[in-house]
Design a protein around this motif. Structure first.
Motif, PDB file in Angstrom:
ATOM      1  N   GLU A   1       0.815  -1.217   0.000  1.00 13.81           N
ATOM      2  CA  GLU A   1       0.000   0.000   0.000  1.00 13.81           C
ATOM      3  C   GLU A   1       0.847   1.266   0.000  1.00 13.81           C
ATOM      4  O   GLU A   1       0.337   2.352  -0.276  1.00 13.81           O
ATOM      5  N   ASN A   2       2.135   1.132   0.304  1.00 14.46           N
ATOM      6  CA  ASN A   2       3.040   2.283   0.295  1.00 14.46           C
ATOM      7  C   ASN A   2       3.958   2.281  -0.921  1.00 14.46           C
ATOM      8  O   ASN A   2       4.937   3.034  -0.960  1.00 14.46           O
ATOM      9  N   SER A   3       3.665   1.461  -1.910  1.00 13.45           N
ATOM     10  CA  SER A   3       4.466   1.441  -3.130  1.00 13.45           C
ATOM     11  C   SER A   3       4.209   2.706  -3.952  1.00 13.45           C
ATOM     12  O   SER A   3       3.191   3.386  -3.782  1.00 13.45           O
ATOM     13  N   THR A   4       5.126   3.002  -4.858  1.00 12.55           N
ATOM     14  CA  THR A   4       5.012   4.188  -5.704  1.00 12.55           C
ATOM     15  C   THR A   4       4.796   3.778  -7.157  1.00 12.55           C
ATOM     16  O   THR A   4       4.798   2.603  -7.496  1.00 12.55           O
ATOM     17  N   MET A   5       4.655   4.762  -8.031  1.00  8.17           N
ATOM     18  CA  MET A   5       4.335   4.492  -9.426  1.00  8.17           C
ATOM     19  C   MET A   5       5.368   3.608 -10.140  1.00  8.17           C
ATOM     20  O   MET A   5       4.979   2.683 -10.862  1.00  8.17           O
ATOM     21  N   PRO A   6       6.664   3.859 -10.002  1.00  6.87           N
ATOM     22  CA  PRO A   6       7.615   2.961 -10.678  1.00  6.87           C
ATOM     23  C   PRO A   6       7.453   1.509 -10.251  1.00  6.87           C
ATOM     24  O   PRO A   6       7.679   0.601 -11.055  1.00  6.87           O
ATOM     25  N   MET A   7       7.072   1.285  -8.999  1.00  3.71           N
ATOM     26  CA  MET A   7       6.856  -0.081  -8.539  1.00  3.71           C
ATOM     27  C   MET A   7       5.623  -0.699  -9.202  1.00  3.71           C
ATOM     28  O   MET A   7       5.563  -1.916  -9.423  1.00  3.71           O
ATOM     29  N   ALA A   8       4.634   0.135  -9.525  1.00  2.00           N
ATOM     30  CA  ALA A   8       3.431  -0.386 -10.173  1.00  2.00           C
ATOM     31  C   ALA A   8       3.743  -0.960 -11.548  1.00  2.00           C
ATOM     32  O   ALA A   8       3.090  -1.904 -12.001  1.00  2.00           O
ATOM     33  N   LEU A   9       4.755  -0.406 -12.220  1.00  2.00           N
ATOM     34  CA  LEU A   9       5.116  -0.913 -13.542  1.00  2.00           C
ATOM     35  C   LEU A   9       5.667  -2.332 -13.485  1.00  2.00           C
ATOM     36  O   LEU A   9       5.650  -3.045 -14.489  1.00  2.00           O
ATOM     37  N   LEU A  10       6.172  -2.734 -12.330  1.00  2.00           N
ATOM     38  CA  LEU A  10       6.699  -4.093 -12.207  1.00  2.00           C
ATOM     39  C   LEU A  10       5.618  -5.145 -12.435  1.00  2.00           C
ATOM     40  O   LEU A  10       5.920  -6.294 -12.766  1.00  2.00           O
ATOM     41  N   THR A  11       4.372  -4.749 -12.259  1.00  2.00           N
ATOM     42  CA  THR A  11       3.268  -5.689 -12.462  1.00  2.00           C
ATOM     43  C   THR A  11       3.267  -6.252 -13.881  1.00  2.00           C
ATOM     44  O   THR A  11       2.839  -7.393 -14.113  1.00  2.00           O
ATOM     45  N   PHE A  12       3.763  -5.472 -14.829  1.00  2.00           N
ATOM     46  CA  PHE A  12       3.694  -5.865 -16.236  1.00  2.00           C
ATOM     47  C   PHE A  12       4.985  -6.508 -16.736  1.00  2.00           C
ATOM     48  O   PHE A  12       5.095  -6.816 -17.920  1.00  2.00           O
ATOM     49  N   PHE A  13       5.964  -6.672 -15.859  1.00  2.00           N
ATOM     50  CA  PHE A  13       7.167  -7.423 -16.201  1.00  2.00           C
ATOM     51  C   PHE A  13       6.969  -8.857 -15.713  1.00  2.00           C
ATOM     52  O   PHE A  13       6.913  -9.113 -14.519  1.00  2.00           O
ATOM     53  N   LYS A  14       6.865  -9.770 -16.645  1.00  2.00           N
ATOM     54  CA  LYS A  14       6.562 -11.156 -16.302  1.00  2.00           C
ATOM     55  C   LYS A  14       7.651 -12.089 -16.828  1.00  2.00           C
ATOM     56  O   LYS A  14       8.314 -11.772 -17.823  1.00  2.00           O
ATOM     57  N   PRO A  15       7.868 -13.224 -16.176  1.00  2.00           N
ATOM     58  CA  PRO A  15       8.930 -14.146 -16.591  1.00  2.00           C
ATOM     59  C   PRO A  15       8.774 -14.651 -18.018  1.00  2.00           C
ATOM     60  O   PRO A  15       9.751 -14.791 -18.746  1.00  2.00           O
ATOM     61  N   ASP A  16       7.524 -14.901 -18.449  1.00  2.00           N
ATOM     62  CA  ASP A  16       7.326 -15.470 -19.776  1.00  2.00           C
ATOM     63  C   ASP A  16       7.300 -14.413 -20.876  1.00  2.00           C
ATOM     64  O   ASP A  16       7.965 -14.535 -21.894  1.00  2.00           O
ATOM     65  N   GLN A  17       6.543 -13.332 -20.661  1.00  2.00           N
ATOM     66  CA  GLN A  17       6.446 -12.283 -21.671  1.00  2.00           C
ATOM     67  C   GLN A  17       6.012 -10.973 -21.037  1.00  2.00           C
ATOM     68  O   GLN A  17       5.012 -10.918 -20.332  1.00  2.00           O
ATOM     69  N   ASN A  18       6.782  -9.911 -21.297  1.00  2.00           N
ATOM     70  CA  ASN A  18       6.455  -8.608 -20.740  1.00  2.00           C
ATOM     71  C   ASN A  18       5.316  -7.961 -21.524  1.00  2.00           C
ATOM     72  O   ASN A  18       5.237  -8.090 -22.747  1.00  2.00           O
ATOM     73  N   ASP A  19       4.465  -7.252 -20.810  1.00  2.00           N
ATOM     74  CA  ASP A  19       3.371  -6.512 -21.437  1.00  2.00           C
ATOM     75  C   ASP A  19       3.886  -5.117 -21.781  1.00  2.00           C
ATOM     76  O   ASP A  19       3.683  -4.150 -21.039  1.00  2.00           O
ATOM     77  N   TRP A  20       4.548  -5.006 -22.941  1.00  2.00           N
ATOM     78  CA  TRP A  20       5.198  -3.745 -23.292  1.00  2.00           C
ATOM     79  C   TRP A  20       4.194  -2.626 -23.541  1.00  2.00           C
ATOM     80  O   TRP A  20       4.502  -1.457 -23.306  1.00  2.00           O
ATOM     81  N   GLY A  21       3.025  -2.956 -24.024  1.00  2.00           N
ATOM     82  CA  GLY A  21       2.016  -1.917 -24.219  1.00  2.00           C
ATOM     83  C   GLY A  21       1.639  -1.258 -22.911  1.00  2.00           C
ATOM     84  O   GLY A  21       1.566  -0.025 -22.812  1.00  2.00           O
ATOM     85  N   ALA A  22       1.394  -2.066 -21.869  1.00  2.00           N
ATOM     86  CA  ALA A  22       1.054  -1.520 -20.552  1.00  2.00           C
ATOM     87  C   ALA A  22       2.242  -0.793 -19.941  1.00  2.00           C
ATOM     88  O   ALA A  22       2.080   0.231 -19.269  1.00  2.00           O
ATOM     89  N   ILE A  23       3.460  -1.300 -20.165  1.00  2.00           N
ATOM     90  CA  ILE A  23       4.656  -0.638 -19.627  1.00  2.00           C
ATOM     91  C   ILE A  23       4.808   0.752 -20.233  1.00  2.00           C
ATOM     92  O   ILE A  23       5.089   1.732 -19.539  1.00  2.00           O
TER      93      ILE A  23
END
Length: 254
Positions: free
Chosen positions: A200-222
């Motif tokens: 709950e205390n994370s910041t915006m750059p940390m939110a982008l980590l949600t779209f970095f995935k081991p199999d395939q990154n969601d570059w559109g969302a990034i």
């Protein structure tokens, strides 16, 4: 970044290398905005950045006045210490700062790990030395005769600093605030290091980590998330553009 954010996900996944698209889509922005607690991440970044801007520029201005207008013991050594503090790489201080704030948290939880106070303090520690050196030139450029005239009119030192000196060096204060805001808003290293489990205390750059995935990154969302992160910086820059230009010009002259 904007063009990639507008590309359909199928085009990005297929490796389409063209920099434009004939079928723009807002699906990437929708995926970003649908992230749980996205609004909270945005507000956390805003709270940290604005707190650092206000506190660091205020303290740096007062310190610049003291180091420029007054003579006291160890003033030169203090200036050297402030200069040396800017030379140490941030990466070399990350681990020591981690254990430092871990100890702070035992005494004052609000400034310990997993709290926004730790991010505010650490960014103030890096913003203040730079701002002091930058503002010293602006403060030194104000003629001493103005201070003498103000004292003859009955103004105290505090009244002179508040009513005469600060308006004259305001462009420099604005320039420092822009650098502080950008460096704090875009921070990933300290946010990743200090905010360990309190999501709950994370910041915006940390939110982008949600779209970095081991199999395939969601570059559109990034890319879409990066665009959203850029908007507050652009708004802040446009709001202070005139002061910033004059401030940088004054810094060059100094």
């Amino acid at each position: 970044m904007v063009l990639s954010a507008l590309k359909p996900k199928t085009a990005l996944d297929a490796g389409d290398s063209t920099p434009w698209t004939l079928t723009p889509s807002l699906d990437s922005f929708a995926r970003v905005l649908s992230v749980n607690n996205f609004g909270q991440y945005f507000m956390n970044s805003l709270i940290v950045a604005l707190s650092v801007v206000v506190l660091s520029t205020a303290l740096a201005f007062l310190a610049a006045v003291a180091l420029t207008r007054y003579t006291f013991k160890m003033r030169t050594k203090l200036l050297i210490i402030i200069l040396v503090a800017q030379m140490v790489p941030i990466e070399a201080l990350t681990i020591p700062l981690f254990f430092l704030f871990k100890g702070f948290g035992d005494a004052i939880p609000a400034i310990g790990l997993n709290h926004l106070g730790s991010l505010i303090l650490v960014h103030m520690g890096f913003s203040i030395p730079f701002a002091i050196w930058m503002l010293r030139g602006f403060v030194a450029a104000v003629p001493i005769e103005l201070e003498e005239a103000a004292k003859l009119d009955g103004a105290s030192s505090f009244r002179f600093v508040r009513s005469v000196l600060f308006p004259l060096v305001a462009p420099g204060v604005v320039a420092c605030s822009v650098f502080s805001f950008i460096s704090t808003w875009n921070d990933f290293l300290f946010a990743k290091t200090f905010i360990i489990s309190a999501q709950e205390n994370s910041t915006m750059p940390m939110a982008l980590l949600t779209f970095f995935k081991p199999d395939q990154n969601d570059w559109g969302a990034i890319m879409a998330g990066s665009v959203i992160m850029t908007i507050p910086v652009l708004i802040f820059f446009i709001a202070v553009q005139r002061k910033l230009v004059s401030g940088l010009a004054g810094a060059v002259k100094g």
